[in-house]
Motif scaffolding. Structure first.
Motif, short mmCIF file in Angstrom:
data_model
loop_
_atom_site.label_atom_id
_atom_site.label_comp_id
_atom_site.label_asym_id
_atom_site.label_seq_id
_atom_site.Cartn_x
_atom_site.Cartn_y
_atom_site.Cartn_z
N ALA A 53 0.84 -1.20 0.00
CA ALA A 53 0.00 0.00 0.00
C ALA A 53 0.88 1.25 0.00
CB ALA A 53 -0.90 0.01 1.23
N PRO A 54 0.49 2.29 -0.75
CA PRO A 54 1.29 3.53 -0.79
C PRO A 54 1.55 4.11 0.60
CG PRO A 54 -0.37 3.56 -2.51
CD PRO A 54 -0.67 2.35 -1.67
N SER A 55 0.56 4.03 1.47
CA SER A 55 0.73 4.59 2.82
C SER A 55 1.32 3.58 3.79
CB SER A 55 -0.63 5.05 3.35
OG SER A 55 -1.50 3.94 3.53
N GLY A 56 1.42 2.30 3.36
CA GLY A 56 1.94 1.26 4.24
C GLY A 56 0.88 0.57 5.07
N PHE A 57 -0.39 0.96 4.90
CA PHE A 57 -1.47 0.38 5.70
C PHE A 57 -2.72 0.20 4.85
CE2 PHE A 57 1.28 2.65 8.62
CZ PHE A 57 1.43 1.75 9.67
N GLU A 58 -3.55 -0.73 5.26
CA GLU A 58 -4.91 -0.85 4.71
C GLU A 58 -5.87 -1.12 5.86
OE1 GLU A 58 -4.91 -3.97 1.81
OE2 GLU A 58 -5.26 -5.53 3.31
N LEU A 59 -7.15 -1.10 5.56
CA LEU A 59 -8.18 -1.22 6.60
C LEU A 59 -9.03 -2.46 6.32
CD1 LEU A 59 -9.18 0.49 9.07
CD2 LEU A 59 -10.89 1.47 7.53
N THR A 60 -9.06 -3.39 7.27
CA THR A 60 -9.96 -4.54 7.17
C THR A 60 -11.31 -4.11 7.74
OG1 THR A 60 -8.13 -6.09 7.40
CG2 THR A 60 -10.34 -6.94 7.80
N VAL A 61 -12.27 -3.89 6.87
CA VAL A 61 -13.53 -3.25 7.24
C VAL A 61 -14.40 -4.16 8.11
CG1 VAL A 61 -15.67 -2.24 6.34
CG2 VAL A 61 -13.49 -1.79 5.19
N THR A 62 -14.97 -3.58 9.17
CA THR A 62 -15.90 -4.31 10.05
C THR A 62 -17.30 -3.73 10.02
OG1 THR A 62 -15.16 -2.94 11.92
CG2 THR A 62 -14.06 -5.07 11.61
N SER A 63 -17.42 -2.44 9.65
CA SER A 63 -18.77 -1.85 9.54
C SER A 63 -18.73 -0.64 8.63
CB SER A 63 -19.33 -1.46 10.91
OG SER A 63 -18.65 -0.33 11.42
N ILE A 64 -19.90 -0.36 8.01
CA ILE A 64 -20.06 0.80 7.12
C ILE A 64 -21.36 1.49 7.46
CG2 ILE A 64 -20.37 1.58 4.73
CD1 ILE A 64 -18.76 -0.90 3.85
N ASP A 65 -21.28 2.79 7.68
CA ASP A 65 -22.47 3.61 7.93
C ASP A 65 -22.54 4.65 6.82
OD1 ASP A 65 -24.61 5.00 8.90
OD2 ASP A 65 -23.54 5.89 10.60
N ILE A 66 -23.51 4.52 5.93
CA ILE A 66 -23.62 5.44 4.79
C ILE A 66 -24.21 6.77 5.25
CG2 ILE A 66 -24.65 5.84 2.51
CD1 ILE A 66 -24.74 2.79 2.16
N ILE A 67 -23.51 7.85 4.97
CA ILE A 67 -24.00 9.20 5.29
C ILE A 67 -24.83 9.73 4.13
CG2 ILE A 67 -23.34 11.56 5.88
CD1 ILE A 67 -20.66 10.39 6.90
N HIS A 68 -24.26 9.64 2.91
CA HIS A 68 -24.99 10.09 1.72
C HIS A 68 -24.57 9.24 0.53
CE1 HIS A 68 -25.55 12.62 -1.94
NE2 HIS A 68 -26.74 12.76 -1.39
N GLN A 69 -25.57 8.68 -0.15
CA GLN A 69 -25.31 7.86 -1.33
C GLN A 69 -25.32 8.78 -2.56
OE1 GLN A 69 -24.97 4.44 -1.08
NE2 GLN A 69 -25.41 3.55 -3.07
N ALA A 70 -24.14 8.95 -3.18
CA ALA A 70 -24.04 9.82 -4.36
C ALA A 70 -24.53 9.07 -5.59
CB ALA A 70 -22.60 10.26 -4.55
N GLU A 71 -25.15 9.79 -6.52
CA GLU A 71 -25.64 9.18 -7.75
C GLU A 71 -25.15 9.98 -8.96
OE1 GLU A 71 -27.10 6.36 -7.82
OE2 GLU A 71 -27.63 6.14 -5.70
N GLY A 72 -24.66 9.26 -9.95
CA GLY A 72 -24.29 9.89 -11.22
C GLY A 72 -23.10 10.83 -11.13
#
Length: 430
Positions: A81-100
């Motif tokens: 990874a460019p930053s040397g780290f990645e994130l193993t995701v455990t949860s996602i909370d959508i604030i705003h779903q963008a379209e188009g």
């Protein structure tokens, strides 16, 4: 623990939450890879179906480009990874779903991207350029603050012009005409007589009908002025300043420079002292290298500056230009009055002039005659002349164009990418 991408490395193997936007994504049947950005940087979020379950995995797969989210996950070290780290995701909370979202990963034309500049800024490349710009600004304040300069803010609306009014924007100022400033220099000279060493950092405007990759209508200038400083010392301060900001970018923006594919070896060669050639030597060099039409007294254009720059691997000063080519306030050479004590600093790799500077005239009578010779208003410049009546001293200064400097250090071809919202000959939107 809520954190940012920039500081996420402090929480290796711990669970954190970041607020982010989805820059891009790809997925297979069992894993989704989310390219996340939060303004401080970019990181990959990995969503493993077997670990998070069907519902969260489908939520991740359904995310659209530039949707905003809160993402939680375990920070993992990853050398790839460019930053040397990645994130193993455990949860996602959508604030705003963008379209188009209009700027997709496919290729877009320059005009389309400029029309959507307010969104184009979100891209990894533009993010890198803006971070380098910010580092140059930060380093500028550090350099001048550490070297005894005082920040002074000259006016943007002026009643006169340091270099004539032909390329100025005029505006009505109640019952008289005013201009948007093309330089704060004259006011900085007044400030130097009060405070010794000063610098300004602000917007300037040139109504120059140019469409080249080096020109903007509105740009930012760094303009120091120094009392009791003459020509040679002025050049030394310039090269120290430029060397300092290059080293600061190399030290603090390695990731951004790599994103842009910048050749770091070329920047590492920027070491003081810089080479210097006189205008006379530049004319001789050009005539010996195929520019047969140029003669003494001609100004240099982009092809001339590029040819000279290619002969060196770091910035080069061109000094002692003919008096007729330069503004009225520059000090003539005491040994040769047809040239002035000035210098342009030309960046390597074809980026052109990034600094113009000179010793200023400090004798009242000579300045008065020059004002008349250039058919400027004695009344408008009366205050400037008075600086030579009350304790005048030798003094010098220079102006560095921020956007050209960013373009050179970042390795960006066109200055339109080096300012958040460029103003060009044919563009005032967005």
């Amino acid at each position: 623990m809520k954190t940012t991408i920039k500081t996420i490395g402090k929480f290796s193997n711990k669970e954190v939450t970041i607020g982010a936007w989805l820059a891009n994504k790809r997925s297979s049947g069992k894993i989704a890879f989310l390219q996340l950005r939060d303004g401080t940087g970019f990181i990959q979020g990995v969503v493993v179906k077997a670990e998070v379950g069907e519902e969260l995995f489908q939520k991740a797969k359904s995310l659209t480009q530039e949707s905003s989210l809160y993402v939680s996950g375990i920070v993992r070290e990853d050398e790839r990874a460019p930053s040397g780290f990645e994130l193993t995701v455990t949860s996602i909370d959508i604030i705003h779903q963008a379209e188009g979202y209009p700027i997709t990963p496919k290729e877009h034309g320059t005009e389309f991207l400029m029309d959507h500049r307010h969104l184009w800024l979100r891209s990894k490349r533009q993010h890198a350029v803006m971070k380098i710009r910010n580092e140059i600004i930060r380093a500028t304040y550090e350099f001048f603050n550490d070297n005894g300069f005082v920040k002074v803010d000259p006016p943007i609306l002026t009643g006169s012009a340091p270099e004539g009014t032909s390329e100025l924007f005029a505006t009505n100022y109640f019952d008289e005409e005013a201009y948007l400033s093309q330089s704060g220099q004259l006011y900085m000279e007044a400030a130097a007589m009060a405070l010794g060493r000063v610098f300004s950092f602000g917007p300037t405007f040139r109504a120059e009908k140019s469409k080249t990759r080096r020109h903007l209508i509105e740009f930012w200038m760094i303009e120091p002025e120094m009392a009791f400083v003459q020509f040679e010392e002025n050049l030394e301060i310039q090269e120290q300043f430029v060397s300092f900001i290059v080293k600061s970018v190399l030290a603090n923006c390695q990731l951004e420079l790599r994103v842009l594919g910048r050749d770091l070896d070329k920047l590492a060669k920027v070491q003081t002292p810089f080479p210097r050639i006189t205008y006379d030597e530049a004319i001789l060099f050009l005539t010996n290298n195929g520019f047969n039409d140029i003669k003494w007294g001609d100004d240099f254009g982009a092809p001339h500056e590029t040819a000279i720059a290619k002969h060196y691997d770091q910035p080069v000063f061109i000094t002692h230009y003919p008096t007729q080519l330069k503004p009225f306030y520059m000090q003539p050479d005491a040994n040769r009055e047809e040239v002035v004590l000035c210098a342009d600093l030309i960046a390597p790799e074809g980026y052109g002039e990034i600094i113009g500077g000179s010793e200023r005239i400090h004798h009242y009578e000579l300045l008065r005659k020059n004002i008349e010779k250039h058919q400027l208003s004695n009344e408008a410049y009366q205050w400037y002349l008075q600086l030579r009546q009350y304790g005048s001293v030798p003094h010098s200064g220079f102006g560095l164009g921020l956007e050209r400097t960013v373009a050179w250090i970042a390795g960006v071809e066109h200055v339109r990418e080096t300012i958040p919202f460029p103003r060009l000959l044919n563009r005032l939107y967005p």
